[in-house]
Design an enzyme around this catalytic site. Structure first.
Site, mmCIF file in Angstrom:
data_model
loop_
_atom_site.group_PDB
_atom_site.id
_atom_site.type_symbol
_atom_site.label_atom_id
_atom_site.label_comp_id
_atom_site.label_asym_id
_atom_site.label_seq_id
_atom_site.Cartn_x
_atom_site.Cartn_y
_atom_site.Cartn_z
ATOM 1 N N VAL A 1 0.968 -1.231 0.081
ATOM 2 C CA VAL A 1 -0.135 0.056 0.022
ATOM 3 C C VAL A 1 0.985 1.250 -0.055
ATOM 4 C CG1 VAL A 1 -1.629 1.177 1.310
ATOM 5 C CG2 VAL A 1 -1.924 -1.151 0.770
ATOM 6 N N CYS A 2 1.788 1.308 0.868
ATOM 7 C CA CYS A 2 2.969 2.232 0.881
ATOM 8 C C CYS A 2 3.337 2.695 -0.527
ATOM 9 C CB CYS A 2 3.895 2.087 2.008
ATOM 10 S SG CYS A 2 3.330 1.677 3.511
ATOM 11 N N THR A 3 3.632 1.621 -1.178
ATOM 12 C CA THR A 3 4.606 1.826 -2.676
ATOM 13 C C THR A 3 3.687 2.616 -3.519
ATOM 14 O OG1 THR A 3 5.734 -0.120 -2.122
ATOM 15 C CG2 THR A 3 5.668 0.703 -4.361
ATOM 16 N N LEU B 1 3.141 6.390 -2.212
ATOM 17 C CA LEU B 1 4.367 7.118 -2.587
ATOM 18 C C LEU B 1 4.523 7.472 -4.175
ATOM 19 C CD1 LEU B 1 7.242 7.514 -0.115
ATOM 20 C CD2 LEU B 1 4.590 7.231 0.360
#
Ligand code: BEZ
Length: 211
Positions: free
Chosen positions: A44-46, A49
């Protein structure tokens, strides 16, 4: 103590993918978005960002500097940037703070121990040119944020900073706005030459002033 709306945003100096950053110096007279993600090399973070990097021109247009953060070290951030570019088609184009000692995370209360006692949650702080906190949102690790919503809030905040208006539910650029109740009808005649529609004495709708 937790940071709340209207508080002065705690200043800090920290290592980032773009070198050492002092928050206040970095923001200068502009607006800022400081946001945390739980962990590098996570799915999810990828996506988040990559999306923020794609939206950089939109933040620039609004004189907003974006700063990401997690408690991962700098070499991890730098290695992960390659994956972001590869999978999201976007080079990282804003600083990511490496908050290994949790200094900034603690200042901004970004670790919620009952969710996870070591990782930062998905916090967003919007900071005004006066260095006051204008918005705080907190999402869990499993839900990616909607950064179009962050931009929408910035549009609302920047509009309401200039004019005596508030923005109604689901408002977006160009939609009608609300004349705040503190403005009398007499003053509203001067401030809002396009006029308004009063659905109730406290609910006065006027076209967006700067359009
Ligand atoms: C993610 O970014 O996918 C993620 C990070 C931490 C916990 C769960 C999911």
């Amino acid at each position: 103590m937790a940071v709340r709306l209207g508080d002065e945003a705690p200043n800090f100096t920290a290592e980032s993918t773009e070198g050492t950053i002092n928050l206040y110096d970095y923001l200068g007279d502009g607006w800022g978005v400081l946001f945390s993600h739980p962990k590098d090399f996570t799915p999810v973070c990828t996506t988040e960002l990559g999306r923020v990097a794609a939206l950089k021109p939109e933040f620039d247009k609004r004189n907003v500097k974006v700063i990401g953060l997690s408690v991962d070290p700098l070499d991890s951030h730098k290695n992960w940037a390659g994956d972001i570019a590869e999978t999201q088609g976007q080079e990282l184009n804003f600083p990511l703070i490496a908050d290994s000692d949790r200094k900034v995370a603690d200042l901004y209360d970004m670790i919620h121990p009952n969710a996870n006692d070591t990782l930062t949650v998905r916090s967003v702080f919007i900071i005004g040119p006066d260095k006051k906190v204008k918005l705080i949102i907190t999402y869990p690790a499993s839900t990616g944020r909607n950064f179009d919503e962050v931009l929408r809030v910035i549009d609302s905040l920047q509009l309401t900073a200039k004019h005596s208006v508030a923005t109604p539910v689901d408002w977006k650029q160009g939609d009608d706005v609300i004349i705040v109740p503190a403005v009398s009808d007499e003053d509203a005649k001067k401030k809002f030459p396009k006029g308004w529609k009063a659905l109730k004495p406290y609910l006065r709708i006027t076209p967006q002033p700067d359009k």
